[in-house]
Design a protein around this motif. Structure first.
Motif, short mmCIF file in Angstrom:
data_model
loop_
_atom_site.label_atom_id
_atom_site.label_comp_id
_atom_site.label_asym_id
_atom_site.label_seq_id
_atom_site.Cartn_x
_atom_site.Cartn_y
_atom_site.Cartn_z
N LEU A 7 0.89 -1.11 -0.04
CA LEU A 7 -0.16 0.10 -0.65
C LEU A 7 0.99 1.11 -0.16
CD1 LEU A 7 -2.95 -1.12 1.95
CD2 LEU A 7 -2.76 -0.85 0.45
N SER A 8 1.65 1.19 0.37
CA SER A 8 2.93 2.39 0.72
C SER A 8 3.95 3.09 -0.32
CB SER A 8 3.75 1.81 1.55
OG SER A 8 3.25 2.25 2.74
N VAL A 9 3.48 1.88 -1.60
CA VAL A 9 4.11 1.42 -3.31
C VAL A 9 2.94 1.02 -4.31
CG1 VAL A 9 6.18 0.56 -4.17
CG2 VAL A 9 6.28 0.82 -2.26
N PRO A 10 1.88 1.84 -4.26
CA PRO A 10 1.01 1.28 -5.45
C PRO A 10 1.14 1.48 -6.70
CG PRO A 10 0.82 3.92 -4.38
CD PRO A 10 2.25 3.77 -3.68
N GLY A 11 0.34 0.20 -7.27
CA GLY A 11 0.81 0.13 -8.42
C GLY A 11 2.42 -0.71 -8.45
N ILE A 12 2.88 -0.51 -8.06
CA ILE A 12 4.13 -1.44 -8.35
C ILE A 12 3.50 -3.04 -7.96
CG2 ILE A 12 6.36 -1.40 -8.17
CD1 ILE A 12 5.82 1.06 -9.41
N TYR A 13 4.30 -3.89 -8.51
CA TYR A 13 4.25 -4.80 -8.24
C TYR A 13 5.57 -5.97 -8.22
CZ TYR A 13 -0.50 -3.98 -6.58
OH TYR A 13 -1.91 -3.22 -6.47
N LYS A 45 15.97 -0.93 -10.41
CA LYS A 45 14.02 -1.05 -10.36
C LYS A 45 14.09 0.30 -9.04
CE LYS A 45 13.39 -5.15 -11.46
NZ LYS A 45 12.87 -6.69 -11.64
N GLN A 46 14.84 0.33 -8.08
CA GLN A 46 14.43 1.31 -7.13
C GLN A 46 14.80 2.66 -7.66
OE1 GLN A 46 16.34 0.33 -3.57
NE2 GLN A 46 16.72 -1.58 -3.84
N THR A 47 15.98 2.45 -8.66
CA THR A 47 15.88 4.26 -9.06
C THR A 47 13.87 4.99 -10.22
OG1 THR A 47 17.64 4.00 -8.72
CG2 THR A 47 16.98 5.39 -9.99
#
Ligand code: NI
Length: 167
Positions: free
Chosen positions: A93-99, A152-154
């Motif tokens: 929920l803290s990273v919306p839309g990312i899987y 990926k983090q960037t």
């Protein structure tokens, strides 16, 4: 009951290490109710107190289809974990839309306190094992994307910052 604001990656407050709950009292039970309401409204299957900017060791989960099986973990500790690992797709929920795929222990044993302050132990595998490791990571200040490559983090940070600006 109240809906709480969920911090979004890369908010630096998500890196805070949560302190153990000193007493499972009315204040903590209210926090748990508010966290559950916030998780169900999002909607999500798990939430750590860190994500709502409360830096105490509280996790709520509900992995049921019917959303009527709230699990509460206060001061959760992983006391054993398998060497065998498994790769699962995770979201947050803290990273919306990312899987993305994260490798974690296949099985974990977790000790925690319940809402009455009583100690209990669960031996988890499958989805529960993944979620417990993901949420306990939050309490230690780690978001799942920090298990991914720097590149990926960037990319994820750039994407989320753009989203935030567009809001
Ligand atoms: Ni999360």
């Amino acid at each position: 009951m109240a809906l709480l604001n969920i911090l979004r990656f890369p908010d630096p407050r998500l890196a805070t290490v949560a302190k153990p709950v000193q007493a499972v009292d009315e204040r903590i039970r209210t926090l748990v109710r508010d966290m559950a309401e916030t998780m169900y409204a999002a909607p999500g299957i798990g939430l750590a107190a860190t994500q709502v900017n409360v830096h105490e060791q509280v996790v709520v989960l509900d992995l049921s289809e019917t959303k009527d099986d709230l699990q509460v973990f206060i001061n959760p500790q992983i006391v054993a974990q398998s060497v065998e690992t498994e790769v699962c797709e995770e979201g947050c929920l803290s990273v919306p839309g990312i899987y993305d795929q994260v490798e974690r222990s296949m099985r974990v044993t977790v000790e925690a306190l319940d809402l009455d302050g009583k100690k209990f132990k669960v031996e988890a595998d499958g989805m529960l094992a993944v979620c417990l490791q993901h949420e306990i990571d939050h309490l230690q200040g780690t978001v799942f994307v920090e298990h991914l490559s720097r590149l990926k983090q960037t990319r994820i940070k750039t994407r989320l910052q753009k989203q935030a600006k567009a809001l």
